[in-house]
Scaffold this motif. Structure first.
Motif, PDB file in Angstrom:
ATOM      1  N   THR A 271      73.501  68.030  33.327  1.00  0.00           N
ATOM      2  CA  THR A 271      74.794  68.503  32.798  1.00  0.00           C
ATOM      3  C   THR A 271      75.369  67.494  31.803  1.00  0.00           C
ATOM      4  O   THR A 271      76.545  67.531  31.494  1.00  0.00           O
ATOM      5  N   ASP A 272      74.544  66.603  31.324  1.00  0.00           N
ATOM      6  CA  ASP A 272      74.982  65.552  30.405  1.00  0.00           C
ATOM      7  C   ASP A 272      74.821  66.063  28.967  1.00  0.00           C
ATOM      8  O   ASP A 272      73.698  66.203  28.471  1.00  0.00           O
ATOM      9  N   ASN A 273      75.944  66.327  28.316  1.00  0.00           N
ATOM     10  CA  ASN A 273      75.879  66.861  26.953  1.00  0.00           C
ATOM     11  C   ASN A 273      75.266  65.860  25.977  1.00  0.00           C
ATOM     12  O   ASN A 273      74.599  66.249  25.024  1.00  0.00           O
TER      13      ASN A 273
ATOM     14  N   ALA B 127      71.586  66.213  26.280  1.00  0.00           N
ATOM     15  CA  ALA B 127      71.129  67.464  25.655  1.00  0.00           C
ATOM     16  C   ALA B 127      71.073  67.285  24.143  1.00  0.00           C
ATOM     17  O   ALA B 127      70.139  67.746  23.477  1.00  0.00           O
TER      18      ALA B 127
ATOM     19  N   MET C  98      76.167  74.636  23.763  1.00  0.00           N
ATOM     20  CA  MET C  98      77.580  74.554  23.436  1.00  0.00           C
ATOM     21  C   MET C  98      78.161  75.944  23.221  1.00  0.00           C
ATOM     22  O   MET C  98      79.236  76.269  23.700  1.00  0.00           O
TER      23      MET C  98
END
Lengths: 546, 318
Positions: free
Chosen positions: A432-434, A437, A474
């Motif tokens: 869940t680490d943008n 990503a 996003m």
């Protein structure tokens, strides 16, 4: 009870191809009698035993027994001569009797009259007894073609001790054979190879050690035709050496190998005491000796081939996954469930990464256990997964994502990172680490990157593949109504987290893995998707593909 | 707020106009003219006038990724075989441009990718050599045979060729151009293909769009018209026949496998479903070119990205 006997008698009398040859009577709780079945041109008689639960089954076994010891050489006949019939369920005694008799008659036609052989291999019938009754040996195939008469030492380890019906049961795993200075290892992973090892004796005899075609011999003496003098001499010398070197009371294991279908070898294991070897030697001339086996019963153990094809035989994921190297980054709720599913599904090479430490409140919705206390997630999950599958090779560390971020801007490092990540076929990013990503989206790697995350309350699960991953993530999350207000806020300095139970998350993770697996198995394009849930009129999951 | 799909698609077209890349376009034109002159000088009377044959000629180009296709029509007697023609043109271009470009053999063309200039711009020109069927016949029928280069070696390497009429292909889309702005739909499908990493050939998309216009009453706003084409592809791509307007014996539909057609149908289905569920998704499938954001002249700021290029990333859980 008299009514029951009458009801049974009535039920049998109504079946036209059956003749009751000895009236049914009550013997304790069991109704006994004898019948003759007319399966023209054949007539066969059976002793009948009907147990109290009838017409219900008991532990998946029929509670009616048709016994004829003369039929023991035929397929699907147990050692006591009872025919192995499995019929349809019926709660009504008369109907059940009819179904069972019909099934028995089908057995007669198929196996007794037409002598049809089943296409699948039927293992020989071994009845564990004595000290072997509560012991089991699990093995895998090894890469070696055994020759008839070959013997030597093998090593085994104690896997665990458990309880069955209040009795202690020990399970052993076969570790390796020692043949001509060569070590032939079973396929277990390193965690299992590290277990303490004990020596036993193996003998490969080629043909199954049976009497009446399918039943393992019960006496050592009956094993004699399957062995030659060189083995008996070896066994005698083994005994002599043992007596010189070790104390009394040691239990020994002899495994006997034979060919079954498709060039496969099966091993049966016998337990015996070092104090009473089952063999003897007699002098047959001035310098000649003859060995033999005593007429004493064999303590067969349970044995099972656990090779991957059987271990995962009941169901596995696509070979595209199981034969791949997989990196799972982020092993929280989603990541740990994913790892569990991959490993149970037959994946053999996993690398896991997470910087986090397991806290007690992680346990309720991920694959961690309270009993392990405070520990790094990587350490615990690695052990958990190894407990599940003896074949999975798991590596892991706690630093990978930190290293990726720290050295991202270094051009040389990026090339190194890309090279390292190209060593794996699939990268599941469950962090869940943008930031991560974004970084993965910048890398030029051939590995497929699969990003999985959910919204609060596990209302949706989003799965995005490599191409333009960051952009898609996003955009999709922007469109989803992710509740970021109603969060779980435990006391203390701790980031708020989402609300969802193990069940809420697992049902979506399994759905997602199913979809990914389907795409891979059928060689379909990997399309980004999200799963949306609704509980307006019963729980529903909808697959929305892009 | 829901996205105005018509307005967004218009913005996508504006954002992807090739004229926005005028500088790069001019560089392409200059290089094309240079190559054209070089070919004429080298082959003299053996070559007819080279001409544009790709998306620029058809006016279906988008600025995100473009190259020029230059058709080089040779006379029948210029080369004894099509392979000789292909190799000779390759050798010539390699010798002339190897110090300033990557020159490589492609399926029916020779690709010239010039090294990035001081602005980082890269010019790409594909030269397609073709030979008329009989001496002097080209002037009558515009037909050419193209050599099909097989890099990985078929049984009879280089024995394949394509007979086509490139001018007829270009003319075909020009003839259909006025039908409810057909070329807009082709450009939008190209945008979809480019941003979504999809594989259908542009020529395939052009022909199936024309077919959709043949078969359907295409009307309404830009989204409705595009949607009609998408639905036509969804429902017909697995069975449709798409003869090459340059040679009706070439079945362009055969350039895609059944599996690829089925995947394309699914892509179209998913795209319509998602956009109909949530109009905002149209922006994922058909994004603006970040390099050329569109000025918002309306009062409502339907796309916040142009005023705040980096929106806060969403919170994800796991």
């Amino acid at each position: 009870m008299e009514d029951r006997v009458n009801n049974i008698t009535d039920a049998f009398s109504k079946v036209e191809y059956v003749k009751v040859t000895r009236p049914f009577v009550l013997d304790g709780e069991i109704v006994k009698g004898a019948i003759e079945i007319n399966a023209e041109p054949t007539f066969l008689t059976f002793e009948l035993e009907i147990y109290p639960p009838y017409p219900f089954q008991y532990h998946d076994v029929e509670t009616i027994r048709f016994i004829n010891k003369d039929l023991i050489i035929y397929d699907h006949v147990n050692g006591d001569g009872s025919i192995c019939v499995h019929t349809l369920h019926s709660p009504h005694l008369a109907t059940k009797v009819e179904l069972d008799l019909n099934s028995l008659r089908q057995w007669i036609v198929k196996y007794f009259i037409n002598k049809i052989k089943d296409s699948h291999y039927e293992h020989i019938v071994v009845s564990p007894s004595g000290t072997g009754k509560n012991q089991a040996l699990w093995f895998t195939e090894v890469n070696y073609k055994f020759k008839r008469g070959e013997f030597g030492q093998f090593h085994f380890s104690i896997l665990n001790t458990g309880l069955i019906k209040e009795q202690a049961v020990q399970t052993f795993i076969l570790q390796e054979f020692k043949i001509k200075g060569q070590k032939l290892e079973c396929l277990w992973n390193d965690s299992y190879k590290k277990l303490d090892r004990f020596a036993g004796i193996f003998l490969f005899i080629g043909d199954a050690p049976v009497e009446n075609r399918r039943f393992a011999v019960q006496s050592w003496h009956d094993l004699e035709p399957f062995v030659d003098q060189s083995f008996l001499k070896y066994l005698y010398e083994f005994e002599v050496n043992l007596k010189k070197n070790t104390s009394k009371g040691v239990e020994l294991k002899l495994i006997i190998g034979y060919n079954i279908d498709n060039d496969e070898i099966h091993w049966q294991c016998i337990n015996f005491s070092a104090d009473s070897f089952p063999n003897y030697v007699e002098k047959t001339g001035p310098k000649t000796y003859q060995g033999g086996f005593l007429d004493q019963s064999i303590d067969w153990m349970h044995s099972k081939n656990c090779s991957p094809k059987y271990f995962f035989g009941r169901g596995a994921l696509s070979k595209r996954l199981t034969e791949s190297k997989i990196l799972v980054v982020g092993i929280g709720a989603i990541g740990s469930m994913l790892c569990n599913t991959l490993v149970r599904g037959g994946c053999l090479k996993l690398f896991i990464n997470d910087h986090d430490v397991k806290e007690p409140d992680n346990v309720c919705r991920s694959e961690y256990q309270f009993s392990n206390g405070m520990v790094s997630k990587v350490y615990e999950l690695r052990n958990q997964l190894s407990l599940i599958s003896p074949f999975v090779e798991i590596m892991g560390n706690e630093e990978l994502t930190d290293i990726i971020k720290r050295f991202r801007s270094d051009a040389n490092w990026q090339a190194t990172l890309e090279e390292a990540l190209n060593q794996v076929d699939y990268i599941f990013d469950c962090t869940t680490d943008n930031d991560l990503a974004y970084i993965f989206s910048q890398l030029n790697i051939k590995s497929e990157v699969i990003n999985i995350s959910i919204t609060n309350h596990a209302k949706e699960l989003v799965c995005v593949f490599k191409h333009d991953q960051y952009k898609w993530l996003m955009e999709i999350f922007k469109e989803l109504k992710n509740d970021t207000v109603d969060l779980y806020n435990p006391t203390g300095c701790w980031s708020p987290t989402f609300k969802a139970s193990y069940n809420d998350i697992a049902v979506l993770v399994q759905f997602a893995v199913k979809q990914i697996n389907l795409n891979l198995d059928k060689d379909q394009p990997l399309r980004n998707f999200y799963l949306s849930t609704s509980d307006d009129s019963g729980f529903e999951i909808k697959l929305n593909q892009f | 707020m829901a996205t105005d799909k018509n307005k967004h698609l218009n913005d996508v077209l504006t954002s992807h106009k090739v004229s926005k890349e005028q500088d790069l376009l001019d560089k392409h034109k200059r290089k094309r003219d240079e190559i054209c002159d070089a070919l004429v000088e080298k082959y003299g009377a053996d070559i007819y006038s080279p001409f544009n044959s790709g998306s620029f000629a058809k006016n279906t180009a988008v600025n995100k990724k473009f190259d020029f296709d230059l058709m080089a029509p040779f006379k029948r007697n210029a080369f004894s075989t099509l392979e000789n023609m292909f190799n000779d043109v390759y050798d010539f271009l390699l010798e002339k441009y190897s110090s300033s470009a990557h020159v490589r053999k492609q399926k029916v063309s020779i690709g010239i990718e010039f090294f990035a200039d001081d602005k980082g711009d890269i010019v790409k020109i594909d030269v397609v050599p073709g030979r008329e069927l009989n001496q002097d016949q080209y002037k009558e029928d515009d037909k050419l045979n193209l050599y099909v280069y097989s890099q990985f070696g078929k049984l009879q390497s280089g024995s394949d060729y394509i007979r086509s009429n490139i001018k007829a292909q270009v003319q075909n889309i020009k003839d259909n151009a006025d039908r409810a702005n057909l070329r807009q739909k082709v450009r939008l499908l190209k945008v979809w293909k480019l941003y979504n990493n999809k594989t259908p050939k542009s020529f395939f998309l052009e022909l199936i769009t024309i077919k959709a216009f043949d078969k359907l009453e295409i009307s309404g706003g830009l989204w409705d018209r595009l949607k009609s084409v998408i639905e036509y592809i969804r429902d017909n791509v697995t069975t449709v026949s798409l003869p090459d307007p340059g040679n009706s014996n070439n079945e362009v539909a055969d350039s895609m496998s059944d599996y690829e057609k089925s995947a394309l149908s699914d892509d179209m289905r998913n795209m319509i479903n998602r956009i109909e569920e949530n109009s905002d998704y149209i922006k994922i499938y058909f994004p603006l070119n970040d390099k050329f954001p569109v000025e918002d002249t309306s009062n409502n700021k339907y796309d916040e990205r142009k005023v705040a290029p980096s929106i806060p990333p969403p919170t994800r859980f796991g």
